[in-house]
Design a protein around this motif. Structure first.
Motif, PDB file in Angstrom:
ATOM      1  N   GLU A  84      46.762  36.596  46.166  1.00 14.86           N
ATOM      2  CA  GLU A  84      47.362  35.323  45.126  1.00 14.86           C
ATOM      3  C   GLU A  84      47.625  35.984  43.528  1.00 14.86           C
ATOM      4  OE1 GLU A  84      44.643  31.746  44.239  1.00 14.86           O
ATOM      5  OE2 GLU A  84      44.631  31.308  45.733  1.00 14.86           O
ATOM      6  N   GLY A  85      47.656  37.339  43.512  1.00 17.40           N
ATOM      7  CA  GLY A  85      47.355  38.578  42.379  1.00 17.40           C
ATOM      8  C   GLY A  85      47.059  38.004  41.511  1.00 17.40           C
ATOM      9  N   ALA A  86      47.418  38.115  39.914  1.00 19.82           N
ATOM     10  CA  ALA A  86      46.437  38.313  39.083  1.00 19.82           C
ATOM     11  C   ALA A  86      46.201  37.356  38.586  1.00 19.82           C
ATOM     12  CB  ALA A  86      46.995  39.404  38.261  1.00 19.82           C
ATOM     13  N   TYR A  87      45.953  35.879  39.353  1.00 23.92           N
ATOM     14  CA  TYR A  87      45.384  34.949  38.970  1.00 23.92           C
ATOM     15  C   TYR A  87      43.805  34.711  39.695  1.00 23.92           C
ATOM     16  CZ  TYR A  87      50.178  33.977  37.877  1.00 23.92           C
ATOM     17  OH  TYR A  87      50.974  34.545  37.695  1.00 23.92           O
ATOM     18  N   TRP A 129      47.342  33.251  30.791  1.00 24.95           N
ATOM     19  CA  TRP A 129      47.584  34.595  31.105  1.00 24.95           C
ATOM     20  C   TRP A 129      47.851  35.685  30.346  1.00 24.95           C
ATOM     21  CZ3 TRP A 129      50.265  29.818  27.002  1.00 24.95           C
ATOM     22  CH2 TRP A 129      51.449  28.631  28.275  1.00 24.95           C
ATOM     23  N   SER A 130      46.671  36.351  29.796  1.00 23.66           N
ATOM     24  CA  SER A 130      46.615  37.412  28.972  1.00 23.66           C
ATOM     25  C   SER A 130      46.627  38.397  30.522  1.00 23.66           C
ATOM     26  CB  SER A 130      45.584  37.893  28.050  1.00 23.66           C
ATOM     27  OG  SER A 130      45.222  38.101  27.496  1.00 23.66           O
ATOM     28  N   ALA A 131      45.638  37.858  30.919  1.00 25.98           N
ATOM     29  CA  ALA A 131      45.128  37.774  31.916  1.00 25.98           C
ATOM     30  C   ALA A 131      46.279  39.218  33.099  1.00 25.98           C
ATOM     31  CB  ALA A 131      44.341  37.409  32.750  1.00 25.98           C
ATOM     32  N   ASP A 136      45.409  45.616  34.377  1.00 30.85           N
ATOM     33  CA  ASP A 136      44.411  47.002  34.098  1.00 30.85           C
ATOM     34  C   ASP A 136      43.589  46.883  33.545  1.00 30.85           C
ATOM     35  OD1 ASP A 136      46.702  48.013  36.528  1.00 30.85           O
ATOM     36  OD2 ASP A 136      47.683  48.735  35.216  1.00 30.85           O
ATOM     37  N   ARG A 137      43.777  45.879  32.880  1.00 31.38           N
ATOM     38  CA  ARG A 137      42.620  45.391  31.623  1.00 31.38           C
ATOM     39  C   ARG A 137      40.968  45.649  32.106  1.00 31.38           C
ATOM     40  NH1 ARG A 137      41.673  40.411  27.336  1.00 31.38           N
ATOM     41  NH2 ARG A 137      39.627  40.627  27.028  1.00 31.38           N
ATOM     42  N   ASP A 138      39.977  46.499  31.758  1.00 31.16           N
ATOM     43  CA  ASP A 138      38.522  46.388  32.804  1.00 31.16           C
ATOM     44  C   ASP A 138      37.920  45.907  32.323  1.00 31.16           C
ATOM     45  OD1 ASP A 138      36.307  47.132  33.970  1.00 31.16           O
ATOM     46  OD2 ASP A 138      36.029  49.342  33.361  1.00 31.16           O
ATOM     47  N   ALA A 170      44.150  38.526  22.719  1.00 32.21           N
ATOM     48  CA  ALA A 170      44.870  38.019  22.297  1.00 32.21           C
ATOM     49  C   ALA A 170      45.964  39.043  22.014  1.00 32.21           C
ATOM     50  CB  ALA A 170      44.094  37.289  20.253  1.00 32.21           C
ATOM     51  N   THR A 171      45.620  40.077  21.795  1.00 32.57           N
ATOM     52  CA  THR A 171      46.605  41.251  21.721  1.00 32.57           C
ATOM     53  C   THR A 171      47.729  40.716  23.522  1.00 32.57           C
ATOM     54  OG1 THR A 171      45.577  42.720  21.071  1.00 32.57           O
ATOM     55  CG2 THR A 171      46.927  43.866  22.128  1.00 32.57           C
ATOM     56  N   GLY A 172      47.229  41.193  23.894  1.00 32.92           N
ATOM     57  CA  GLY A 172      48.220  41.172  25.457  1.00 32.92           C
ATOM     58  C   GLY A 172      49.066  40.065  25.543  1.00 32.92           C
TER      59      GLY A 172
END
Length: 177
Positions: A84-87, A129-131, A136-138, A170-172
């Motif tokens: 499912e990827g990055a969801y 959406w940000s995720a 690559d965010r930990d 928020a930055t993402g």
């Protein structure tokens, strides 16, 4: 279904920021607005560190146990389903919400917790959406640091870690110019 029931449901969705009321035109799904998401993020960065400080001050050993358990569940829940990827999975999203809310429940103020609930609901789509934009965010390490700071009763560090965590989300969401 009765039109009155549908209208009431739509009014509630507007109240939670999940729909917009258009004068003389009905209701609509809110448009993506970087400004809106940044305003919600600013509200969360203002409110949640205060609630966390109160939780650290007022929380008892039962609160500590609930925080530890909520973090354990979050850390052990698979974030992504294969293929499912990055969801994020729904189970992970619920464990994530529960961890953040449990951190703040030690404040003992139901009005402030209702504010958190409204802000969380308003920000959930943006968080997803940000995720997706920042795979690559930990986040696991961020949550671990947040749990450790809260349970060590270090309010300054915990508030700073939480503020950074919310800021990174928020930055993402900002589109690179």
């Amino acid at each position: 279904m009765s039109l009155a029931v549908v209208r009431e449901a739509l009014v509630r969705l507007v109240g939670e920021g999940l729909a917009d009321r258009l004068p003389n035109r009905g209701f609509a799904v809110p448009e993506y607005s970087d400004r809106r998401w940044q305003e919600i993020a600013e509200a969360r960065r203002t409110v949640e560190p205060v609630l966390l400080r109160l939780s650290i001050e007022r929380g008892d050993v039962d609160w500590e146990a609930r925080v530890r358990a909520a973090h354990h569940r979050l850390a052990r829940t698979p974030a992504f389903a294969p293929g499912e990827g990055a969801y994020y999975t729904e189970a992970w999203s619920e464990a994530h919400r529960r961890f953040h809310r449990t951190l703040l429940e030690g404040c003992g103020n139901p009005v402030l917790l209702e504010t958190f609930d409204r802000l969380w609901t308003a920000s959930e789509l943006a968080r997803r959406w940000s995720a997706h934009r920042n795979p690559d965010r930990d986040g696991a390490a961020e949550h671990r640091r947040l749990e450790e700071a809260a349970l060590s009763r270090d309010a300054d560090t915990a508030a700073a870690v939480l503020t950074r965590h919310l800021t990174l989300t928020a930055t993402g969401l900002t589109d690179p110019a």
